[in-house]
Scaffold this motif. Structure first.
Motif, PDB file in Angstrom:
ATOM      1  N   SER A  31     -30.566  71.835   8.459  1.00 14.60           N
ATOM      2  CA  SER A  31     -29.327  71.261   7.114  1.00 14.60           C
ATOM      3  C   SER A  31     -29.345  69.828   7.589  1.00 14.60           C
ATOM      4  O   SER A  31     -28.162  69.298   7.611  1.00 14.60           O
ATOM      5  CB  SER A  31     -28.190  71.929   7.513  1.00 14.60           C
ATOM      6  OG  SER A  31     -27.619  71.635   9.098  1.00 14.60           O
ATOM      7  N   THR A  32     -30.448  69.290   7.277  1.00  6.57           N
ATOM      8  CA  THR A  32     -30.404  67.519   7.466  1.00  6.57           C
ATOM      9  C   THR A  32     -30.557  66.884   6.127  1.00  6.57           C
ATOM     10  O   THR A  32     -30.857  65.745   5.969  1.00  6.57           O
ATOM     11  CB  THR A  32     -31.644  67.304   8.708  1.00  6.57           C
ATOM     12  OG1 THR A  32     -32.964  67.691   8.073  1.00  6.57           O
ATOM     13  CG2 THR A  32     -31.284  67.651   9.983  1.00  6.57           C
ATOM     14  N   GLY A  33     -30.542  67.714   4.949  1.00  9.99           N
ATOM     15  CA  GLY A  33     -30.822  67.343   3.731  1.00  9.99           C
ATOM     16  C   GLY A  33     -29.401  66.425   3.393  1.00  9.99           C
ATOM     17  O   GLY A  33     -28.503  66.667   4.033  1.00  9.99           O
ATOM     18  N   PRO A  34     -29.485  65.778   2.073  1.00 11.84           N
ATOM     19  CA  PRO A  34     -28.349  65.328   1.576  1.00 11.84           C
ATOM     20  C   PRO A  34     -27.071  66.247   1.573  1.00 11.84           C
ATOM     21  O   PRO A  34     -27.452  67.578   0.976  1.00 11.84           O
ATOM     22  CB  PRO A  34     -28.804  65.084   0.112  1.00 11.84           C
ATOM     23  CG  PRO A  34     -30.472  64.707   0.187  1.00 11.84           C
ATOM     24  CD  PRO A  34     -30.532  65.810   1.233  1.00 11.84           C
ATOM     25  N   GLY A  35     -26.278  65.631   2.020  1.00  8.33           N
ATOM     26  CA  GLY A  35     -24.990  66.691   2.090  1.00  8.33           C
ATOM     27  C   GLY A  35     -24.841  67.931   2.970  1.00  8.33           C
ATOM     28  O   GLY A  35     -24.312  68.933   2.696  1.00  8.33           O
ATOM     29  N   THR A  37     -27.612  69.839   3.127  1.00  6.98           N
ATOM     30  CA  THR A  37     -28.226  70.945   2.538  1.00  6.98           C
ATOM     31  C   THR A  37     -29.733  71.284   3.341  1.00  6.98           C
ATOM     32  O   THR A  37     -29.890  70.521   4.155  1.00  6.98           O
ATOM     33  CB  THR A  37     -28.853  70.389   0.982  1.00  6.98           C
ATOM     34  OG1 THR A  37     -29.506  69.329   1.124  1.00  6.98           O
ATOM     35  CG2 THR A  37     -27.701  70.180   0.125  1.00  6.98           C
ATOM     36  N   GLU A  39     -33.327  71.536   4.695  1.00  5.14           N
ATOM     37  CA  GLU A  39     -34.423  71.103   4.351  1.00  5.14           C
ATOM     38  C   GLU A  39     -35.627  72.042   5.091  1.00  5.14           C
ATOM     39  O   GLU A  39     -35.058  72.592   6.023  1.00  5.14           O
ATOM     40  CB  GLU A  39     -34.815  69.862   4.790  1.00  5.14           C
ATOM     41  CG  GLU A  39     -33.959  68.581   4.099  1.00  5.14           C
ATOM     42  CD  GLU A  39     -34.250  67.153   4.792  1.00  5.14           C
ATOM     43  OE1 GLU A  39     -34.614  66.167   4.067  1.00  5.14           O
ATOM     44  OE2 GLU A  39     -34.192  67.315   6.067  1.00  5.14           O
ATOM     45  N   GLU A  94     -25.179  61.652  13.407  1.00  2.00           N
ATOM     46  CA  GLU A  94     -25.699  62.421  12.328  1.00  2.00           C
ATOM     47  C   GLU A  94     -27.010  63.244  12.632  1.00  2.00           C
ATOM     48  O   GLU A  94     -27.911  62.304  13.094  1.00  2.00           O
ATOM     49  CB  GLU A  94     -25.886  61.482  11.360  1.00  2.00           C
ATOM     50  CG  GLU A  94     -26.112  61.856  10.020  1.00  2.00           C
ATOM     51  CD  GLU A  94     -24.728  62.716   9.284  1.00  2.00           C
ATOM     52  OE1 GLU A  94     -24.912  63.386   8.418  1.00  2.00           O
ATOM     53  OE2 GLU A  94     -23.723  62.419   9.861  1.00  2.00           O
ATOM     54  N   THR A  96     -30.552  64.571  12.064  1.00  2.00           N
ATOM     55  CA  THR A  96     -31.871  64.167  11.546  1.00  2.00           C
ATOM     56  C   THR A  96     -32.988  64.910  11.834  1.00  2.00           C
ATOM     57  O   THR A  96     -33.120  65.942  12.922  1.00  2.00           O
ATOM     58  CB  THR A  96     -32.290  62.496  11.853  1.00  2.00           C
ATOM     59  OG1 THR A  96     -32.414  62.541  13.368  1.00  2.00           O
ATOM     60  CG2 THR A  96     -31.028  61.577  11.577  1.00  2.00           C
TER      61      THR A  96
END
Length: 217
Positions: A31-35, A37, A39, A94, A96
């Motif tokens: 869950s390192t996608g935008p918001g 989401t 990946e 955050e 990554t």
């Protein structure tokens, strides 16, 4: 393969997660996608995925629909998963993700060994502390001496074969671990043909991690 249609999502936090595809291929999601989401990363043989879980990330293993359509269900892959603690100052960063292909990982010849650098000089992959992760293969057997920082703690994990390690020439074979003692190098001798091992070493944080299931606090 039996988990291809199961929900394998689970949480992690507080460490670097490195997944190295030794043979075969696999898929993973995080869950390192935008918001936050999900990946998806496809790992081919020799590639790796690094996820800095930081303050928290969701992770899942499983084949994608395209791979199921290709008939990959029932195929096998072999991989290694490293959990490398983060310093407390980095626990809340955050999350990554980084996918690195085989061709991006430096390869050198040293002694009788071929050495691929997953983490260390020339690799695009870094940890929260200075360290090295090396894939060392002695196809014809023999010997090799590998420099290791005197301030690092480390170990060797045997993937295949058998060899003698260190000044005391401790013998280790497939699936065994040899813990490094003090010194500035790792001496490997009398390796059988086909011997392959992972060397992992790094500088200690001087902190005591708290292990809590999928979390390292």
């Amino acid at each position: 393969p039996e988990q291809a249609n199961q929900d394998t999502i689970h949480p992690h936090r507080g460490f670097d997660n490195i997944w190295y595809a030794i043979s075969g291929s696999s898929s993973t999601g995080h869950s390192t996608g935008p918001g936050g989401t999900m990946e998806r990363a496809k790992l081919e043989e020799g590639s790796l995925l690094k996820v800095r879980t930081g303050r928290g990330v969701l992770h899942a293993e499983g084949l994608g629909k395209d791979e199921l359509a290709q008939g990959k269900i029932g195929t096998e892959m072999r991989g290694l998963l490293f959990w490398v603690n983060l310093a407390r100052k980095d626990k809340n960063v955050e999350p990554t993700a980084q996918v690195v292909q085989r061709a991006q990982l430096p390869l050198r010849q040293e002694g009788d060994a071929s050495i691929r650098t997953l983490v260390g000089e020339g690799s695009p992959v870094t940890l929260g502390t200075p360290g090295v992760i090396l894939d060392v293969e002695l196809t014809k057997g023999g010997a090799v001496t590998i420099p290791v920082d005197a301030g690092f703690n480390g170990f060797v994990y045997l993937l295949e074969g058998e060899a003698s390690f260190g000044a005391n020439r401790s013998r280790a074979s497939r699936s065994q671990i040899a813990v490094l003692g003090p010194g500035r190098e790792l001496a490997v001798a009398d390796a059988q043909p086909g011997t392959r091992f992972m060397l992992m070493a790094g500088k200690p944080y001087g902190e005591t991690p708290i292990y809590n299931g999928p979390y390292v606090d």
